[in-house]
Scaffold this motif. Structure first.
Motif, PDB file in Angstrom:
ATOM      1  N   GLN A 152     -10.073  -0.150   1.894  1.00 26.06           N
ATOM      2  CA  GLN A 152      -9.592  -0.402   0.437  1.00 26.06           C
ATOM      3  C   GLN A 152      -9.919  -2.040  -0.082  1.00 26.06           C
ATOM      4  O   GLN A 152     -10.208  -2.246  -1.107  1.00 26.06           O
ATOM      5  CB  GLN A 152      -8.336  -0.241   0.366  1.00 26.06           C
ATOM      6  CG  GLN A 152      -7.625   1.210   0.317  1.00 26.06           C
ATOM      7  CD  GLN A 152      -6.307   1.415   0.446  1.00 26.06           C
ATOM      8  OE1 GLN A 152      -5.466   0.803   1.450  1.00 26.06           O
ATOM      9  NE2 GLN A 152      -5.594   2.146  -0.274  1.00 26.06           N
ATOM     10  N   HIS A 153      -9.940  -2.782   1.105  1.00 23.61           N
ATOM     11  CA  HIS A 153     -10.380  -4.121   0.707  1.00 23.61           C
ATOM     12  C   HIS A 153     -11.476  -4.788   1.338  1.00 23.61           C
ATOM     13  O   HIS A 153     -12.458  -5.156   0.793  1.00 23.61           O
ATOM     14  CB  HIS A 153      -9.113  -5.307   0.889  1.00 23.61           C
ATOM     15  CG  HIS A 153      -7.809  -4.587   0.263  1.00 23.61           C
ATOM     16  ND1 HIS A 153      -6.847  -3.979   0.721  1.00 23.61           N
ATOM     17  CD2 HIS A 153      -7.574  -4.752  -1.117  1.00 23.61           C
ATOM     18  CE1 HIS A 153      -5.970  -3.682  -0.340  1.00 23.61           C
ATOM     19  NE2 HIS A 153      -6.209  -4.086  -1.464  1.00 23.61           N
ATOM     20  N   GLN A 177       0.532   5.098   0.192  1.00 24.70           N
ATOM     21  CA  GLN A 177       0.384   3.668   0.432  1.00 24.70           C
ATOM     22  C   GLN A 177       1.778   3.214   1.078  1.00 24.70           C
ATOM     23  O   GLN A 177       1.738   2.136   2.166  1.00 24.70           O
ATOM     24  CB  GLN A 177       0.110   2.770  -0.709  1.00 24.70           C
ATOM     25  CG  GLN A 177      -0.631   1.625  -0.444  1.00 24.70           C
ATOM     26  CD  GLN A 177      -1.838   1.763   0.180  1.00 24.70           C
ATOM     27  OE1 GLN A 177      -2.656   2.455  -0.049  1.00 24.70           O
ATOM     28  NE2 GLN A 177      -2.372   0.523   0.898  1.00 24.70           N
ATOM     29  N   ASN A 178       3.007   3.450   0.735  1.00 24.93           N
ATOM     30  CA  ASN A 178       4.239   2.711   0.890  1.00 24.93           C
ATOM     31  C   ASN A 178       4.885   3.729   1.864  1.00 24.93           C
ATOM     32  O   ASN A 178       6.007   3.412   2.142  1.00 24.93           O
ATOM     33  CB  ASN A 178       4.969   2.609  -0.399  1.00 24.93           C
ATOM     34  CG  ASN A 178       4.244   1.585  -1.172  1.00 24.93           C
ATOM     35  OD1 ASN A 178       3.750   0.608  -0.564  1.00 24.93           O
ATOM     36  ND2 ASN A 178       4.262   1.759  -2.547  1.00 24.93           N
ATOM     37  N   ALA A 234      -3.526   1.111  -5.708  1.00 24.59           N
ATOM     38  CA  ALA A 234      -3.569   0.776  -4.175  1.00 24.59           C
ATOM     39  C   ALA A 234      -4.253  -0.721  -3.830  1.00 24.59           C
ATOM     40  O   ALA A 234      -3.960  -1.274  -3.125  1.00 24.59           O
ATOM     41  CB  ALA A 234      -4.162   1.932  -3.585  1.00 24.59           C
ATOM     42  N   PRO A 235      -5.451  -0.769  -4.558  1.00 26.42           N
ATOM     43  CA  PRO A 235      -6.136  -1.909  -4.359  1.00 26.42           C
ATOM     44  C   PRO A 235      -5.841  -3.237  -4.960  1.00 26.42           C
ATOM     45  O   PRO A 235      -6.154  -4.260  -4.554  1.00 26.42           O
ATOM     46  CB  PRO A 235      -7.828  -1.561  -4.686  1.00 26.42           C
ATOM     47  CG  PRO A 235      -7.407  -0.806  -6.205  1.00 26.42           C
ATOM     48  CD  PRO A 235      -6.193   0.087  -5.590  1.00 26.42           C
ATOM     49  N   ILE A 236      -4.896  -3.114  -6.028  1.00 23.83           N
ATOM     50  CA  ILE A 236      -4.446  -4.372  -6.706  1.00 23.83           C
ATOM     51  C   ILE A 236      -3.468  -5.161  -5.728  1.00 23.83           C
ATOM     52  O   ILE A 236      -2.472  -4.756  -4.864  1.00 23.83           O
ATOM     53  CB  ILE A 236      -3.540  -3.862  -7.940  1.00 23.83           C
ATOM     54  CG1 ILE A 236      -4.356  -2.663  -8.632  1.00 23.83           C
ATOM     55  CG2 ILE A 236      -3.488  -5.059  -8.864  1.00 23.83           C
ATOM     56  CD1 ILE A 236      -5.708  -3.146  -9.173  1.00 23.83           C
ATOM     57  N   THR A 237      -3.601  -6.548  -6.081  1.00 19.28           N
ATOM     58  CA  THR A 237      -2.709  -7.482  -5.285  1.00 19.28           C
ATOM     59  C   THR A 237      -2.145  -8.407  -6.309  1.00 19.28           C
ATOM     60  O   THR A 237      -2.711  -8.557  -7.243  1.00 19.28           O
ATOM     61  CB  THR A 237      -3.347  -8.241  -4.182  1.00 19.28           C
ATOM     62  OG1 THR A 237      -4.681  -8.916  -4.727  1.00 19.28           O
ATOM     63  CG2 THR A 237      -3.973  -7.322  -2.976  1.00 19.28           C
ATOM     64  N   PRO A 288       4.166  -3.437  -6.572  1.00 29.49           N
ATOM     65  CA  PRO A 288       3.506  -2.720  -5.303  1.00 29.49           C
ATOM     66  C   PRO A 288       3.924  -0.984  -5.560  1.00 29.49           C
ATOM     67  O   PRO A 288       3.269  -0.370  -4.686  1.00 29.49           O
ATOM     68  CB  PRO A 288       4.073  -3.527  -4.126  1.00 29.49           C
ATOM     69  CG  PRO A 288       5.381  -4.211  -4.322  1.00 29.49           C
ATOM     70  CD  PRO A 288       5.191  -4.363  -6.142  1.00 29.49           C
ATOM     71  N   PHE A 304     -18.314  10.260  -7.489  1.00 29.37           N
ATOM     72  CA  PHE A 304     -17.616  11.291  -6.730  1.00 29.37           C
ATOM     73  C   PHE A 304     -17.172  12.125  -7.981  1.00 29.37           C
ATOM     74  O   PHE A 304     -16.901  11.543  -9.167  1.00 29.37           O
ATOM     75  CB  PHE A 304     -16.668  10.909  -5.698  1.00 29.37           C
ATOM     76  CG  PHE A 304     -15.513  10.304  -6.274  1.00 29.37           C
ATOM     77  CD1 PHE A 304     -14.605  10.671  -7.102  1.00 29.37           C
ATOM     78  CD2 PHE A 304     -15.745   8.902  -6.091  1.00 29.37           C
ATOM     79  CE1 PHE A 304     -13.631  10.110  -7.652  1.00 29.37           C
ATOM     80  CE2 PHE A 304     -14.583   7.974  -6.739  1.00 29.37           C
ATOM     81  CZ  PHE A 304     -13.508   8.692  -7.370  1.00 29.37           C
ATOM     82  N   LEU A 354      -9.294   2.810  -7.534  1.00 25.79           N
ATOM     83  CA  LEU A 354     -10.565   2.465  -7.019  1.00 25.79           C
ATOM     84  C   LEU A 354     -11.003   0.984  -7.023  1.00 25.79           C
ATOM     85  O   LEU A 354     -10.451   0.235  -7.887  1.00 25.79           O
ATOM     86  CB  LEU A 354     -11.593   3.342  -7.530  1.00 25.79           C
ATOM     87  CG  LEU A 354     -11.512   4.539  -7.909  1.00 25.79           C
ATOM     88  CD1 LEU A 354     -12.396   5.183  -8.768  1.00 25.79           C
ATOM     89  CD2 LEU A 354     -11.579   5.255  -6.309  1.00 25.79           C
TER      90      LEU A 354
END
Lengths: 427, 215
Positions: A363-364, A274-275, B180-183, B197, A141, B150
């Motif tokens: 996202q996952h 996100q939070n 965002a996608p990281i854990t 986080p 994109f 991403l």
């Protein structure tokens, strides 16, 4: 029930004969061209160059053959101009994505490929203007480039800065909407969502204005967000101006499409991260809510349409206000954000707001889970979200470019199976 | 604590940049050491903002204007800090990984790290692994902080870890990851030293790591 009746029931908080599905009707319930190309192949549909209906995110047009397989109940009435400000004249130009996916853009678009593989596009296809968006090598994109010069905080001129950002709908565009809405209404049984836009107040994705040749004023994300506290009178003046244009355009649009559309898409401003929410409840109530209310009130006083907004993120603290200000439908229902629990959303706001999306985490789970994990998540969420109507299935936001076709199919097929199991097989 | 320092902290929390600047000058005129003004005025104010941000009591706009106000104050202090030989609490290089141009989260983390008194070298977006390594080397950084939004670019973080480990910096810098996608699980899998986080927690962890490494 046909598709239109099914969606009308759902958005009026009545239980339809099966859970309605959206696949590709809006700029946030769509699918990236690369994923779309592979999905067609996976499903055995003929290979073809993908028409692009939203250039920045590179969203593909879902054709009728695919829409039927995915059992979508909704279709979008789209702008006759793309997000680079280039009109659709019927003539197309081939564009190859970094992964090789062949696409078709409106012929007026102009772009360069730099030696490092990055692709840049020009606003309105004008090579004399600075390039406004960039796709990285291996990208899916475009990213928006900040181009506005530094602003002078002692001499802020909001109306001058945004005079090319807003416009009154042309007769030609109105005629297009009239004809296209008739075609969709008479020739299909889909529910029609009018992707009008125009009330995305302070949308950080729009403020830098990739379609404008020479944007000026407060246009960078950080500056814009800070301006809400530092120069609220600037922001309010922009919103006032935007509301004036929106109310004019709504009248023109209503005259063109009448009650052939059931839903009007008005805003894509993200109010959540996100939070947590992007801003305090107080700021939202002072700065945003009054303008949204004027737009939503106009729609409800003058049409039968439902109002639809898209906002990502954790927005539970703002949902009372969002319902209060006259929004009927909220997308994408980002259940992966903090506090966004499906049961809680339905219990607290399910009788006032229609939830559109939320079906699977993009996202996952959808990009990196197995097809079984995808199907299991969808199947678990459907009974919660669809209780009492007020729900249309979609993934959480657009399906991104590298998503596996089998996962996409697993998500939608899980809804088909759920519907068959609970409501009986359909034709 | 002196009144003027409390005032600096309070003005900063409200994002009143010109007033912060004036109050910092006033504190200097009163003979308060620059390092004290920084620590007990500016950084104390950012600490409050960071804690409130973490608790969802203030939000991105408040953090942005507070960070701008802090920068205005630091501009006034900088010559004095340099001449007094005040050392920063740590040095971090930060960037969004290759293939990714998202920088809202990364910029917030940068502001929060600066709010803890760290010197931050911002490499921008679409940063190659070797650029992280070169910048860390040139600036004597203790921390390499990588951001990705991403799912397609988060594997680039592993390349940064590998590039650091293949250099003489192995063991001498810590790698922090977020986005965002990281854990935590993913951070462990690629061998990153720290995952957080949110931006406020990242700043706390960064300061803690720098203190550990200088101990």
């Amino acid at each position: 029930m046909n598709s239109r009746e099914r969606v009308i029931a759902a958005i009026n908080h009545k239980e339809p004969d099966r859970i309605p599905i959206d696949f590709g009707a809006t700029g946030q319930t769509g699918i990236n061209v690369c994923a779309l190309y592979r999905l067609r192949d996976y499903l055995g549909l003929p290979k073809k160059d993908v028409d692009v209906f939203e250039v920045i995110q590179m969203l593909g047009v879902v054709d009728e053959d695919l829409r039927q397989i995915m059992k979508s109940d909704v279709i979008g009435l789209n702008h006759p101009e793309d997000s680079m400000g280039v009109p659709d004249t019927g003539k197309k130009k081939k564009f190859i994505m970094p992964d090789g996916t062949p696409c078709l853009l409106n012929a007026g678009n102009e772009w360069d490929v730099d030696p490092d593989g990055s692709i840049y596009m020009y606003p309105q296809g004008d090579r004399s203007a600075p390039r406004s968006v960039k796709m990285l090598d291996h990208g899916y994109f475009f990213n928006i480039i900040d181009r506005a010069p530094e602003y002078d905080e002692d001499n802020l001129t909001p109306r001058e800065d945004f005079k090319n950002f807003f416009s009154v709908m042309s007769d030609e565009t109105a005629k297009y909407y009239e004809n296209e809405s008739k075609r969709l209404y008479d020739e299909t049984e889909y529910a029609i969502i009018g992707n009008l836009a125009g009330a995305g107040f302070g949308d950080p994705g729009a403020i830098p204005a990739p379609f404008e040749k020479h944007p000026k004023g407060i246009r960078k994300f950080d500056d814009w967000v800070a301006a809400q506290l530092m120069y609220p009178e600037y922001v309010e003046e922009v919103f006032e101006m935007q509301t004036e244009y929106m109310l004019k355009n709504l009248q023109i649009y209503k005259d063109a499409v009448g009650d052939r559309i059931q839903i009007v898409w008005i805003s894509g401003t993200d109010f959540g991260t996100q939070n947590g929410p992007f801003m305090s409840k107080d700021l939202f109530e002072e700065l945003y809510k009054p303008y949204y209310r004027r737009v939503c009130d106009w729609v409800h006083n003058n049409t039968n349409w439902k109002t639809y907004i898209h906002t990502c993120g954790a927005i539970t603290t703002l949902l009372d206000d969002i319902a209060d200000m006259g929004v009927d439908i909220v997308n994408p229902v980002q259940l992966s954000a903090k506090g966004m629990d499906a049961q809680l959303l339905k219990d607290k706001w399910g009788d006032r707001l229609v939830f559109w999306g939320g079906g699977v985490d993009t996202q996952h789970t959808l990009p990196s889970g197995t097809p079984e994990e995808v199907a299991a998540q969808v199947t678990e969420r459907l009974p919660v979200l669809s209780r009492g109507g007020g729900y249309v299935f979609n993934t959480i936001h657009n399906i991104v470019g590298d998503t596996k076709a089998e996962n996409i199919w697993a998500a939608f097929h899980a809804v088909h199976e759920y519907n068959d199991r609970h409501f009986g097989r359909q034709g | 604590m002196s009144e003027i320092l409390e005032e600096i902290s309070s003005l900063l929390q409200k994002g009143r940049a010109p007033k912060v600047k004036a109050a910092v000058q006033q504190a200097l005129d009163q003979g308060i050491p620059a390092s004290t003004i920084l620590q007990d005025g500016l950084l104390a104010g950012m600490d409050v903002v960071g804690a409130k941000f973490k608790n969802n009591e203030v939000f991105v706009p408040e953090v942005l204007v507070a960070a701008r106000a802090m920068n205005k104050g630091v501009e006034v202090l900088r010559p004095y800090l340099v001449s007094d030989g005040v050392e920063e609490k740590g040095v971090a290089v930060i960037g969004t990984v290759k293939g990714d141009m998202h920088d809202i989260g990364k910029n917030l983390v940068r502001m929060m790290l600066e709010g803890k008194g760290l010197r931050v070298i911002d490499l921008g977006v679409d940063v190659a692994p070797e650029t992280f390594v070169d910048a860390a080397r040139e600036n004597g950084a203790q921390l390499v902080c990588c951001s990705a939004l991403l799912t397609t670019t988060m594997p680039e973080m592993k390349n940064v870890v590998d590039a650091v480990n293949a250099s003489e910096l192995k063991g001498r810098v810590k790698i922090m990851v977020g986005g965002a996608p990281i854990t935590q699980e993913y951070a462990d899998e690629i061998g990153a030293d720290c995952y957080t986080p949110d931006a406020a927690t990242a700043a706390e962890a960064a300061l803690h790591l720098c203190e550990q490494m200088s101990a």
